[in-house]
Scaffold this active site. Structure first.
Site, PDB file in Angstrom:
ATOM      1  N   ASP C 170       6.932  55.415  45.902  1.00 18.17           N
ATOM      2  CA  ASP C 170       6.330  54.749  47.059  1.00 18.17           C
ATOM      3  C   ASP C 170       4.822  54.982  47.164  1.00 18.17           C
ATOM      4  O   ASP C 170       4.329  56.077  46.936  1.00 18.17           O
ATOM      5  CB  ASP C 170       6.973  55.182  48.368  1.00 18.17           C
ATOM      6  N   HIS C 197       8.888  50.283  46.253  1.00 14.02           N
ATOM      7  CA  HIS C 197       7.767  49.744  47.038  1.00 14.02           C
ATOM      8  C   HIS C 197       7.350  48.472  46.297  1.00 14.02           C
ATOM      9  O   HIS C 197       6.697  48.538  45.267  1.00 14.02           O
ATOM     10  CB  HIS C 197       6.652  50.800  47.073  1.00 14.02           C
ATOM     11  N   ASN C 296       0.235  49.281  54.392  1.00 13.81           N
ATOM     12  CA  ASN C 296       0.740  48.648  53.182  1.00 13.81           C
ATOM     13  C   ASN C 296       2.261  48.778  53.128  1.00 13.81           C
ATOM     14  O   ASN C 296       2.755  49.907  53.122  1.00 13.81           O
ATOM     15  CB  ASN C 296       0.104  49.328  51.955  1.00 13.81           C
ATOM     16  N   ASP C 323       8.236  54.641  57.580  1.00 15.07           N
ATOM     17  CA  ASP C 323       7.029  54.698  56.743  1.00 15.07           C
ATOM     18  C   ASP C 323       5.922  55.453  57.492  1.00 15.07           C
ATOM     19  O   ASP C 323       4.745  55.093  57.416  1.00 15.07           O
ATOM     20  CB  ASP C 323       6.556  53.305  56.313  1.00 15.07           C
ATOM     21  N   HIS C 327      -2.688  60.036  58.769  1.00 13.89           N
ATOM     22  CA  HIS C 327      -4.008  60.124  58.133  1.00 13.89           C
ATOM     23  C   HIS C 327      -4.966  60.834  59.082  1.00 13.89           C
ATOM     24  O   HIS C 327      -4.896  60.619  60.289  1.00 13.89           O
ATOM     25  CB  HIS C 327      -4.560  58.733  57.821  1.00 13.89           C
TER      26      HIS C 327
HETATM   27 ZN   LIG Z   1       5.452  52.057  50.515  1.00 13.95          ZN
END
Ligand SMILES: [Zn+2]
Lengths: 318, 201, 450
Positions: C170, C197, C296, C323, C327
């Site tokens: 991923d 992914h 993404n 997901d 960050h």
């Molecule tokens: Zn991904």
């Protein structure tokens, strides 16, 4: 509340007309022995350039100096590849310096928008080109040039030809010219036409020749040679044959129609030397008009307690 | 362009409470008489005005300059050069108000170097507009002398500036407003006096 | 609003509070919870297991008005440890998971070093156990260093203490068809699944956002739907050909839903997930160039949002997976083009699902349990999770108040990072308690310090 010039989409027809009218008055000053006005005395304008563009920078610098502003040129080299100081840190520095306006050229689309809205600075922000997004003062000077050659833009037919996909000049022009009542036609190979262009306030064509005879002006966009390697078109020769403006094609334009190019030109690729140097070409005029238009923008943003242009909504995306 | 605080009422607007609250201190014929007198005075004091240039300060000053020029032509058969001088970019109060549209500056083809420039404005108040006009003139050329003609002098000078020709001296209070209305912009000639904010929002 | 944990013999308040700390003893009576949103009844827990009879001296939780679901299972979590402990750690991420009602998360392999060896996956697994907020089940990388070139030692990871069953590169796509085929074949030996992914790399070079009207207007390079759909189309055919299990990560387009629906109609061994943000947000939000919306696969259009909701409702899409991608501030407080991709998800997922699926009538609470717990545990071959709330089963459950609503405040999140795209949004529902094998990790809406 500070306002900015980030996109021509933020300008109403009245805003745009005010800028062009102001520029027209200011252009007359260029003929005087003393070209300087005291209007922005004591104000600081920073030219923050993340991309080399001597032409645009000098144009803004001249405009600011003619209005007696203090000008600081801040050349911030750094790209997505070689990261220098971050935009945020640079912005905080400019804020500390007391910049009243930041003229920013950035390689990233949205660079100017981010500078204006991320909460890093309070200055007015003028977008001097951001990535493949917009270049509003270029569109304003193009509109100025068109207006001085053609009179009103209402109902005028303007063709924009070439690499529309990657062109910030095209995006700004489509929005501004349609706001001012012109009918814009984009001409590009399908590979260089933006996705969902049907939703733009213009029409589009893959074919240049049928469009030319109806135009009042044709604007040739610069085509970067490296697009060829990315398979946007097969060869320079083929591009030039299908989309280049050469003498024979120019003859298909109506008598009064003018030829524009935002520069720098690739002579022999999108435009032939003969066309570029012809009397129909407004290319040198465009450069001169740039200073007046940028003076008008700086004056209208900074010349009062609050700006006279910009209907941009500060509400943000949330 | 007038000094400071006068509000301009659009000719298209219906008679508002603000207008109703205003009192005419000069009517059309009084305005006309005042202009005629100024025209004669200019001729008299400039000994024929043969090197004079009339520069009106937009918007109403420009119309007044045109009318004065016509009057002088009628009296003396002399066509004075007439132009306009916008002073917006030279004002010292730009930051007090939103950025304004600039107006036309039209210097007659003969220029102003060595000439007698007569500045024309509608109302003389603080004197700051005239200060800006003098600065603007300096960037355009070097007149032999500069004189000032105004339709109304309402006092309250903030700078050492005086008018050479005055249509009407009108003593006012600071809180009063003076509006000059001209046929060219407002449909009819008049000078109105009112109180700031009275009856209007 | 219900008083959540009130003890039956009503002891002195301070003594009561004292006992809550540390999550309690493992014996609980949960009074009047609506099981899967159905009839209210009592649940009894002894030593971490559901039992039929109330245990004497058990602590009582008043669950009047609350819904009980099996503890949520996330198939797609980025915990960032090892390597980016400034963004998240196993401890902070699993706290966030507990706060969101999760009792198990699958920790993605794109750490530094990459989780491509038995050593790294065991380290992550052990860190999860030490933290104790939820079961942290490592995902192993498919290829060495997720470089897409050579298979990692999948068998060693499967045989390790972490018992890895889900393998994924991923962040990157296993774009090489031959390598993808071999990976699918190889994991059959230990009942593994390859979580792909799906992103055709050449079609997405430099891509910044969904390719569409908005990307065109903003001058941002587009990430076309076809780049996802082309890989899914290939992969479902490879899954059919190899007879091995394919799991499609975070599918985001209407076309992807169609492809998975077709593959399932053929009986191919394919499962799929959708993220909470793709259930709610669209690319229109990018217009302000705020990188908090950069992710993404990218936020898509309203038509795609409606298609993934429909796909989740009809079971074409098996699970909601977060997901969760933390960050640090500097990775988002910058220009769009240089910002990192990814959004937080663990602490908002259940609310987003309530808002987008339950309030719209697309799923009932049993459906939510199925899509957020039962099927996720089955895909991950995770024992003891996604089980019915019945005697003999491990007491993994979440109690949520469906009538509550809250405005998402980034500063109040348990994650180490703040990059939630839901900041300022008012969302329904609130997790009141989470139990991991009978231990309360969340009580009265607060994470219990361990
Ligand atoms: Zn991904």
């Amino acid at each position: 509340m500070k306002r900015h010039l980030l996109s021509t989409a933020d300008l109403s027809a009245d805003d745009a007309t005010l800028i062009l009218d102001t520029a027209a008055e200011l252009a007359r000053i260029a003929d005087r022995p003393i070209k300087k006005l005291p209007t922005l005395r004591g104000r600081t304008v920073v030219n923050l350039f993340y991309e080399d563009s001597t032409r645009t920078r000098i144009s803004f610098e001249t405009a600011a100096k003619r209005l007696s502003a203090d000008v600081i040129n801040f050349s911030a080299k750094g790209s997505s590849v070689s990261k220098g100081e971050s935009l945020k840190d640079t912005a905080l520095t400019l804020e500390a310096m007391g910049a009243d306006a930041v003229v920013v050229r950035h390689w990233a689309s949205g660079g100017a928008y981010r500078l204006a809205h991320a909460g890093w600075i309070r200055s007015a922000v003028v977008n001097a080109g951001d990535g493949t997004h917009e270049h509003p003062t270029q569109a304003l000077l193009d509109a100025y040039t068109l207006r001085s050659r053609l009179g009103s833009l209402e109902g005028r037919r303007i063709g924009i030809v070439g690499d529309v996909l990657h062109s910030r000049v095209a995006r700004s022009n489509v929005r501004l010219l349609s706001t001012l009542g012109a009918e814009v036609t984009l001409v590009a190979p399908p590979t260089l036409m933006p996705f969902a262009v049907e939703g733009w306030p213009c029409s589009s064509s893959y074919d240049l020749d049928p469009v030319l005879p109806k135009l009042d002006a044709v604007m040739m966009l610069r085509v970067q040679r490296e697009r060829m390697d990315q398979a946007f078109f097969p060869t320079e020769r083929e591009y030039s044959r299908r989309y280049g403006l050469h003498a024979q094609r120019m003859a298909a334009l109506p008598e009064h129609a003018v030829v524009m190019h935002p520069g720098p030109m690739n002579r022999g690729l999108e435009i032939s030397a003969e066309v570029a140097d012809s009397t129909r070409s407004t290319i040198t005029e465009q450069v001169a008009n740039g200073v007046s238009v940028r003076m008008a923008v700086l004056y209208l943003l900074l010349g009062g307690s609050e700006p006279a242009i910009g209907t941009e909504n500060e509400g943000g995306a949330k | 362009m007038t000094d400071g605080t006068e509000t301009t009422v659009s000719p298209a607007a219906p008679a508002s409470a603000a207008q109703a609250a205003m009192r005419a201190v000069l009517d059309a014929s009084a305005v006309s008489r005042a202009l005629t007198r100024i025209a004669h005075e200019i001729l008299e004091r400039t000994q024929g005005a043969d090197d004079a240039v009339l520069l009106g300060i937009p918007t109403r000053g420009a119309h007044l300059a045109t009318r004065l020029g016509a009057q002088i032509a009628a009296v003396e058969g002399l066509e004075l050069p007439i132009g306009t001088l916008d002073v917006t970019m030279y004002r010292d109060d730009l930051r007090l108000r939103p950025a304004r549209a600039i107006k036309r500056t039209e210097i007659p083809s003969g220029g102003i170097d060595g000439k007698l420039v007569v500045l024309v404005d509608d109302v003389l108040f603080s004197g700051r507009t005239i200060r800006a006009a003098l600065d603007a003139l300096g960037d355009i050329g070097r007149p032999r002398a500069v004189q000032l003609a105004v339709l109304v002098d309402r006092g309250h000078r903030e700078l050492p500036i005086r008018a050479d020709y005055v249509g009407k001296n009108l003593p006012t209070a600071q809180r009063e407003t003076v509006q000059v209305r001209l046929a060219e912009t407002d449909g009819q000639d008049a000078v109105l006096l009112g109180v700031k904010g009275a009856g209007a929002r | 609003m219900s008083e959540l944990a009130s003890e039956k013999p009503s002891p002195a308040a301070d003594a009561y509070t004292e006992r809550q700390r540390g999550g309690g003893s493992g014996n609980w009576t949960i009074r009047g919870a609506r099981i899967l949103g159905g009839e209210a009844r009592d649940l009894f827990i002894r030593d971490g297991v559901f039992v039929a009879e109330e245990v004497r001296g058990a602590q009582v939780v008043d669950a009047d008005g609350l819904i009980a679901l099996p503890g949520l299972v996330d198939l797609h979590t980025h915990l960032r440890e090892p390597g980016r402990e400034d963004a998240e750690t196993v401890a902070t991420g699993s706290r966030a998971a507990a706060a969101g009602g999760y009792t198990a998360v699958h920790a993605m392999a794109n750490t530094d070093p990459v989780a491509d060896t038995a050593g790294v996956v065991e380290q992550v697994w052990r860190l999860g156990r030490e933290a104790g907020y939820c079961d942290v089940q490592p995902v192993g990388a498919v290829t060495v260093g997720i470089a897409g070139e050579r298979l990692a030692e999948l068998g060693a990871m499967a045989d390790s203490a972490a018992r890895v069953r889900v393998f994924s590169d991923d962040g990157h796509c296993v774009s090489d068809a031959a390598l993808m085929r071999r990976a699918l074949e190889y994991v059959k030996a230990f009942g593994g699944v390859v979580a792909q992914h799906a992103q055709e790399p050449r079609l997405t070079e430099g891509a910044q956002m969904n390719e569409g009207e908005v990307s065109s207007a903003l001058g941002l390079r587009g990430w076309p739907a076809v780049a996802e759909e082309a890989v899914i189309a290939r992969d479902v055919l490879l899954a059919a050909h190899t007879g091995s299990r394919l799991h499609v990560c975070h599918l985001s387009t209407a076309g992807s839903v169609e492809l998975v629906r077709w593959a399932k109609s053929k009986g191919y061994p394919v499962t799929a997930e959708v993220t909470p943000h793709h259930l709610l947000l669209t690319d229109d939000l990018v217009r302000g160039y705020d990188p908090v919306y950069k992710v993404n696969p990218p936020l898509r259009t309203q038509a795609d949002v409606e298609a993934v909701r429909a796909g989740l409702a009809d079971g074409t899409i098996d699970v909601v997976a977060t997901d969760h991608a933390p960050h640090p501030v500097e990775a988002k407080d910058c220009e769009w083009a240089v910002a990192a991709m990814g959004m937080l998800g663990l602490e908002t997922a259940l609310s987003v699902v309530q808002h987008t699926m339950v309030e719209t009538g697309l799923l009932d609470w049993a459906g939510v349990a199925d899509r957020m717990s039962v099927r996720a545990a089955a895909i991950g071959s995770l024992d003891g999770h996604g089980r019915p709330l019945e005697p003999g089963e491990p007491a993994n459950l979440v109690l949520l108040d469906p009538a509550a609503s809250r405005t998402i405040e980034p500063a109040e999140l348990h994650s180490r990072s703040r990059n939630t795209p839901f900041a300022g949004l008012k969302l329904p529902g609130a997790v009141r308690a989470t139990f991991l094998r009978g231990t309360a990790t969340v009580l009265e809406g607060k994470v219990i310090d361990r």
